[in-house]
Enzyme design. Structure first.
Site, PDB file in Angstrom:
ATOM      1  N   ASP A 132      25.188  98.001 -56.665  1.00  0.00           N
ATOM      2  CA  ASP A 132      24.152  97.479 -57.549  1.00  0.00           C
ATOM      3  C   ASP A 132      24.216  98.115 -58.934  1.00  0.00           C
ATOM      4  O   ASP A 132      24.088  97.431 -59.945  1.00  0.00           O
ATOM      5  CB  ASP A 132      22.766  97.714 -56.938  1.00  0.00           C
TER       6      ASP A 132
ATOM      7  N   MET B  43      22.366 105.577 -35.947  1.00  0.00           N
ATOM      8  CA  MET B  43      21.934 104.484 -36.826  1.00  0.00           C
ATOM      9  C   MET B  43      21.409 105.017 -38.153  1.00  0.00           C
ATOM     10  O   MET B  43      21.635 104.422 -39.201  1.00  0.00           O
ATOM     11  CB  MET B  43      20.887 103.611 -36.137  1.00  0.00           C
ATOM     12  N   GLU B  44      20.722 106.150 -38.119  1.00  0.00           N
ATOM     13  CA  GLU B  44      20.207 106.739 -39.354  1.00  0.00           C
ATOM     14  C   GLU B  44      21.346 107.148 -40.280  1.00  0.00           C
ATOM     15  O   GLU B  44      21.280 106.920 -41.489  1.00  0.00           O
ATOM     16  CB  GLU B  44      19.304 107.942 -39.027  1.00  0.00           C
TER      17      GLU B  44
ATOM     18  N   CYS C  88      15.282  99.921 -33.086  1.00  0.00           N
ATOM     19  CA  CYS C  88      15.624 101.319 -33.279  1.00  0.00           C
ATOM     20  C   CYS C  88      14.351 102.175 -33.230  1.00  0.00           C
ATOM     21  O   CYS C  88      13.333 101.824 -33.828  1.00  0.00           O
ATOM     22  CB  CYS C  88      16.300 101.467 -34.639  1.00  0.00           C
ATOM     23  N   HIS C  89      14.408 103.289 -32.501  1.00  0.00           N
ATOM     24  CA  HIS C  89      13.249 104.176 -32.403  1.00  0.00           C
ATOM     25  C   HIS C  89      13.038 104.943 -33.708  1.00  0.00           C
ATOM     26  O   HIS C  89      14.003 105.428 -34.296  1.00  0.00           O
ATOM     27  CB  HIS C  89      13.470 105.211 -31.291  1.00  0.00           C
TER      28      HIS C  89
END
Length: 178
Positions: free
Chosen positions: A126, A111-112, A76-77
Site C-alpha cells: 500500500d 495464525m497470529e 480462530c481463538h
C-alpha cells in the site's frame, strides 16, 4: 484437514473446544517477501517514499494485526499474546518480512504470526504502490512453531519435536536470491 469431530450434527463448522488442553508457552515464526523493482527499493532505502517509511509502518501494522487475528480468521481463538516482534528488512530486490509471536495458551499462535506477516506485507504494498503497481507478495509461510501437544515444527526439517514426520512430501525451502 479438519477432524469430523469439529463438525456439528448438520455439518456446520464449529470452533474447536480447547478447554481441556493444557496451557503451555506457544511460539510461532512466519515470514514472507515483498518483491519490488530496484527503483522502489532505492526509494524505500533513501526514505523518499511519498507516504513515509513503509518498513516502520509495516512493523506497526503487523503487530496490530496479530493482536486482532481472531477478528480476521472466523474460527480462530482470541489469545493472550505476550510478545509480538515484526521485522521488515530491506533486501536487494524487496523486503523480507518476519514475525515472531508468543503466548501462554491452550492453542497455537501460528495464525497470529502469519497474519502479522500478511498485514505487514500488504502495508508495504500500500505504501509503495504509487511507485510501482507491479509489486509482488510471496512466500508467506510458517517457519517454525513450538509448544503444544503436536510438538515442534521447523520448516525444511520435516520433523516435529515428538519425532514425527511432518510435511515429508514437501521439499525444503530454498532462498530465491533475496
Amino acid at each position: 484437514m479438519a477432524k469430523l469431530s469439529h463438525y456439528g450434527s448438520r455439518g456446520e463448522v464449529k470452533m474447536v473446544d480447547v478447554s481441556e488442553k493444557a496451557v503451555t508457552t506457544r511460539t510461532a515464526v512466519a515470514q514472507g517477501f515483498v518483491k519490488m523493482a530496484p527503483a522502489v527499493v532505492r526509494a524505500v532505502k533513501g526514505l523518499k517514499n511519498p507516504k513515509g517509511n513503509p518498513l516502520e509502518v509495516a512493523r506497526i501494522a503487523g503487530i496490530a494485526a496479530a493482536k486482532r487475528t481472531a477478528e480476521w480468521i472466523p474460527l480462530c481463538h482470541p489469545l493472550p499474546l505476550t510478545h509480538i516482534d515484526v521485522t521488515a528488512r530491506l533486501c536487494q530486490n524487496g523486503v523480507e518480512v518476519r514475525s515472531e509471536v508468543t503466548a501462554p495458551a491452550q492453542t497455537g499462535v501460528e495464525m497470529e504470526a502469519l497474519v502479522a506477516v500478511t498485514a505487514a506485507a500488504l502495508t508495504i504494498y500500500d505504501m509503495c504502490k504509487a511507485l510501482d503497481k507491479g509489486i509482488e507478495i510471496s512466500g508467506i509461510v510458517l517457519v517454525k512453531k513450538t509448544g503444544g501437544k503436536s510438538g515442534d515444527f521447523f520448516r525444511g526439517s520435516g520433523v516435529t519435536g515428538a519425532g514425527e514426520r511432518k510435511n515429508s512430501h514437501k521439499k525444503p525451502m530454498r532462498s530465491r536470491g533475496r
